[in-house]
Design an enzyme around this catalytic site. Structure first.
Site, PDB file in Angstrom:
ATOM      1  N   ARG A 264       0.862  -1.177   0.000  1.00  0.00           N
ATOM      2  CA  ARG A 264       0.000   0.000   0.000  1.00  0.00           C
ATOM      3  C   ARG A 264       0.899   1.227   0.000  1.00  0.00           C
ATOM      4  O   ARG A 264       1.948   1.239   0.665  1.00  0.00           O
ATOM      5  CB  ARG A 264      -0.915   0.032   1.236  1.00  0.00           C
ATOM      6  CG  ARG A 264      -2.119  -0.888   1.165  1.00  0.00           C
ATOM      7  CD  ARG A 264      -3.189  -0.405   0.204  1.00  0.00           C
ATOM      8  NE  ARG A 264      -4.337  -1.299   0.199  1.00  0.00           N
ATOM      9  CZ  ARG A 264      -4.534  -2.279  -0.686  1.00  0.00           C
ATOM     10  NH1 ARG A 264      -3.675  -2.484  -1.659  1.00  0.00           N
ATOM     11  NH2 ARG A 264      -5.603  -3.041  -0.628  1.00  0.00           N
ATOM     12  N   GLU A 293      -3.036   8.065  -4.236  1.00  0.00           N
ATOM     13  CA  GLU A 293      -3.461   7.639  -5.579  1.00  0.00           C
ATOM     14  C   GLU A 293      -4.689   8.428  -6.021  1.00  0.00           C
ATOM     15  O   GLU A 293      -5.579   8.683  -5.211  1.00  0.00           O
ATOM     16  CB  GLU A 293      -3.796   6.143  -5.547  1.00  0.00           C
ATOM     17  CG  GLU A 293      -2.569   5.305  -5.261  1.00  0.00           C
ATOM     18  CD  GLU A 293      -2.866   3.823  -5.181  1.00  0.00           C
ATOM     19  OE1 GLU A 293      -3.976   3.398  -5.565  1.00  0.00           O
ATOM     20  OE2 GLU A 293      -1.981   3.085  -4.726  1.00  0.00           O
ATOM     21  N   HIS A 311      -1.307   0.704  -9.841  1.00  0.00           N
ATOM     22  CA  HIS A 311      -2.040  -0.189  -8.935  1.00  0.00           C
ATOM     23  C   HIS A 311      -2.642  -1.381  -9.704  1.00  0.00           C
ATOM     24  O   HIS A 311      -3.868  -1.541  -9.778  1.00  0.00           O
ATOM     25  CB  HIS A 311      -3.138   0.576  -8.173  1.00  0.00           C
ATOM     26  CG  HIS A 311      -3.532  -0.101  -6.894  1.00  0.00           C
ATOM     27  ND1 HIS A 311      -3.881   0.570  -5.751  1.00  0.00           N
ATOM     28  CD2 HIS A 311      -3.633  -1.418  -6.572  1.00  0.00           C
ATOM     29  CE1 HIS A 311      -4.191  -0.294  -4.793  1.00  0.00           C
ATOM     30  NE2 HIS A 311      -4.043  -1.520  -5.276  1.00  0.00           N
TER      31      HIS A 311
HETATM   32  P1  NAP Z   1      -1.251 -11.327   4.751  1.00  0.00           P
HETATM   33  O1  NAP Z   1      -1.335 -12.749   4.343  1.00  0.00           O
HETATM   34  O2  NAP Z   1      -1.998 -10.872   5.950  1.00  0.00           O
HETATM   35  O3  NAP Z   1       0.310 -10.980   4.919  1.00  0.00           O
HETATM   36  C1  NAP Z   1       0.757  -9.801   5.471  1.00  0.00           C
HETATM   37  C2  NAP Z   1       2.020 -10.115   6.251  1.00  0.00           C
HETATM   38  O4  NAP Z   1       2.559  -8.900   6.747  1.00  0.00           O
HETATM   39  C3  NAP Z   1       1.778 -11.034   7.440  1.00  0.00           C
HETATM   40  O5  NAP Z   1       2.720 -12.093   7.385  1.00  0.00           O
HETATM   41  C4  NAP Z   1       2.033 -10.129   8.633  1.00  0.00           C
HETATM   42  O6  NAP Z   1       2.626 -10.797   9.715  1.00  0.00           O
HETATM   43  C5  NAP Z   1       3.025  -9.162   8.057  1.00  0.00           C
HETATM   44  N1  NAP Z   1       3.135  -7.938   8.841  1.00  0.00           N
HETATM   45  C6  NAP Z   1       2.171  -7.286   9.536  1.00  0.00           C
HETATM   46  N2  NAP Z   1       2.710  -6.212  10.143  1.00  0.00           N
HETATM   47  C7  NAP Z   1       4.009  -6.185   9.799  1.00  0.00           C
HETATM   48  C8  NAP Z   1       5.090  -5.326  10.104  1.00  0.00           C
HETATM   49  N3  NAP Z   1       4.937  -4.259  10.920  1.00  0.00           N
HETATM   50  N4  NAP Z   1       6.311  -5.595   9.601  1.00  0.00           N
HETATM   51  C9  NAP Z   1       6.478  -6.662   8.788  1.00  0.00           C
HETATM   52  N5  NAP Z   1       5.514  -7.533   8.474  1.00  0.00           N
HETATM   53  C10 NAP Z   1       4.282  -7.271   8.979  1.00  0.00           C
HETATM   54  O7  NAP Z   1      -1.711 -10.369   3.565  1.00  0.00           O
HETATM   55  P2  NAP Z   1      -1.554 -10.618   2.005  1.00  0.00           P
HETATM   56  O8  NAP Z   1      -2.758 -11.283   1.489  1.00  0.00           O
HETATM   57  O9  NAP Z   1      -0.218 -11.232   1.747  1.00  0.00           O
HETATM   58  O10 NAP Z   1      -1.580  -9.101   1.489  1.00  0.00           O
HETATM   59  C11 NAP Z   1      -0.587  -8.197   1.921  1.00  0.00           C
HETATM   60  C12 NAP Z   1      -0.917  -6.785   1.491  1.00  0.00           C
HETATM   61  O11 NAP Z   1      -0.681  -6.633   0.112  1.00  0.00           O
HETATM   62  C13 NAP Z   1      -2.388  -6.382   1.664  1.00  0.00           C
HETATM   63  O12 NAP Z   1      -2.649  -5.928   2.964  1.00  0.00           O
HETATM   64  C14 NAP Z   1      -2.580  -5.311   0.636  1.00  0.00           C
HETATM   65  O13 NAP Z   1      -2.458  -4.050   1.216  1.00  0.00           O
HETATM   66  C15 NAP Z   1      -1.447  -5.540  -0.356  1.00  0.00           C
HETATM   67  N6  NAP Z   1      -1.942  -5.876  -1.705  1.00  0.00           N
HETATM   68  C16 NAP Z   1      -1.712  -5.023  -2.731  1.00  0.00           C
HETATM   69  C17 NAP Z   1      -2.137  -5.339  -4.004  1.00  0.00           C
HETATM   70  C18 NAP Z   1      -1.888  -4.433  -5.160  1.00  0.00           C
HETATM   71  O14 NAP Z   1      -2.738  -4.308  -6.019  1.00  0.00           O
HETATM   72  N7  NAP Z   1      -0.751  -3.817  -5.265  1.00  0.00           N
HETATM   73  C19 NAP Z   1      -2.811  -6.538  -4.245  1.00  0.00           C
HETATM   74  C20 NAP Z   1      -3.031  -7.385  -3.176  1.00  0.00           C
HETATM   75  C21 NAP Z   1      -2.593  -7.039  -1.902  1.00  0.00           C
HETATM   76  P3  NAP Z   1       1.872 -11.922  10.578  1.00  0.00           P
HETATM   77  O15 NAP Z   1       1.978 -13.165   9.739  1.00  0.00           O
HETATM   78  O16 NAP Z   1       2.672 -11.983  11.826  1.00  0.00           O
HETATM   79  O17 NAP Z   1       0.459 -11.445  10.744  1.00  0.00           O
END
Ligand code: NAP
Length: 345
Positions: A264, A293, A311
């Protein structure tokens, strides 16, 4: 119009969008008893039809739904199908007194006031997992795009600047043998990591702690920043991760390293990134998301060693369709009194 179809706000329905001023006749008791759902964007007609079987659907099809209009339209709705740019804040949740579910067509939900939703027993759902592979592919596109100078090269070719092959022309950086440092080793971070062996990269990751049984070396943030050749962001946007990439953390990166972000926008302090690039503290950056954005920090536009995508993380047709279907299924389930398929944790 097919029998049984219910459309409430003709002014914003699919029919209005396609037929101009279609007026819907009054409906009988069956249609009136259906729950109401606000859909803030155009969605595929197959999904809309499914939703219309379960609810009266008010579809806003004119692009970004202004916040004030969202507040006005949410009154009386039991369901909200929304996107990442809709701010579902306390004001929206207060106006939506009848809301049972907010279903966002995204995995990230930083645009939703979760505390306010919980206070009102509003279920919030997202679309995890179904976008992992598309977002991981896009991340590798960014990595390859900036490290092998594809976008810069494309610009050069288009402006007629290519004078022919030369041994030392537009040399980029190999991926093989390098360390890929992943910040946020969740679903998408691990899908990115799964592609690393194919490119000969070793994986390091950081987060709230080591994860058992995963391929990759856990290390504290500082060490990951100072040893990685590529730093790729996959953590959610939270108060803790806002501006996680700032002057201090950028200064810890290798001068030869690249920053990639498909997380993000506000995770990166864009002004600090411009400063780091100006001072050649890192070799380049590739971003898919931005602080405000669709605005992009003007300073970023000046660098040839920066790739900027609008994005596109999950924007593959198959993935987007699946995300929209899942988001609609969550609404259909909850309004039918069943548990949601993918509630946020
Ligand atoms: P996820 O499975 O919840 O993974 C997020 C990871 O980040 C988790 O392992 C979490 O740790 C970790 N985390 C949380 N706080 C942190 C910190 N302070 N420092 C380091 N790591 C931390 O989520 P996901 O499905 O992979 O998605 C991740 C993010 O990608 C979404 O929240 C979204 O904002 C973004 N995204 C962007 C796009 C795009 O179009 N560019 C598309 C999809 C997603 P824990 O395992 O300990 O909870």
């Amino acid at each position: 119009m097919p029998p049984g179809r219910s459309v409430v706000a003709a002014g914003t329905s699919r029919y209005q969008a396609s037929c101009g001023s279609y007026s819907i006749p009054a409906y009988g008791p069956l249609a009136v008893s259906k729950p109401s759902v606000l859909v803030t964007r155009r969605i595929p007609s197959s999904v809309l039809t499914r939703l219309e079987e379960a609810a009266e659907v008010e579809l806003y099809s004119r692009g970004d739904l202004p916040h004030e209009e969202l507040i006005a339209r949410i009154a009386g709705k039991q369901g909200l199908l929304s996107v990442v740019t809709d701010s579902i804040d306390r004001a929206v949740l207060e106006a939506g007194r009848d809301l049972k579910i907010v279903s966002t067509i995204a995995v990230g939900y930083n645009n939703i006031d979760i505390a306010a939703a919980r206070e009102r027993n509003v279920i919030v759902t997202n679309t995890p997992d179904v976008l992992n592979e598309s977002t991981a592919d896009l991340t590798w596109s960014l990595m390859l795009g900036v490290m092998r100078r594809i976008v810069e090269g494309d610009r050069l070719v288009r402006r007629g600047g290519w004078k022919g092959f030369a041994l030392d022309f537009m040399l980029g950086s190999d991926l093989r043998g390098k360390q890929l440092g992943i910040i946020g080793f969740g679903r998408i971070g691990q899908a990115v990591a799964a592609r690393a062996p194919a490119f000969g990269m070793r994986v390091a990751y950081t987060g709230r702690g080591p994860k058992p049984g995963v391929d990759g070396e856990f290390m504290p943030l500082d060490r990951l920043l100072s040893t990685s050749d590529v730093v790729s962001l996959h953590c959610p946007l939270t108060p803790e991760t806002k501006h996680l990439i700032n002057q201090t953390t950028l200064a810890r990166m290798k001068r030869s390293a690249y920053l990639i972000s498909a997380a993000r926008g506000p995770v990166v302090d864009e002004a600090a990134l411009v400063w780091a690039l100006e001072n050649r503290l890192i070799a380049g950056a590739a971003l898919d998301v931005y602080e405000k954005e669709p605005e992009i920090h003007k300073g970023l536009l000046a660098f040839e060693n920066v790739v900027l995508s609008p994005h596109l993380g999950s924007s593959a047709i198959e993935t987007r369709t699946t995300m929209i279907q899942l988001a609609a299924q969550n609404i259909i389930a909850v309004l039918a009194g069943q548990p949601p398929l993918t509630p946020i944790p």
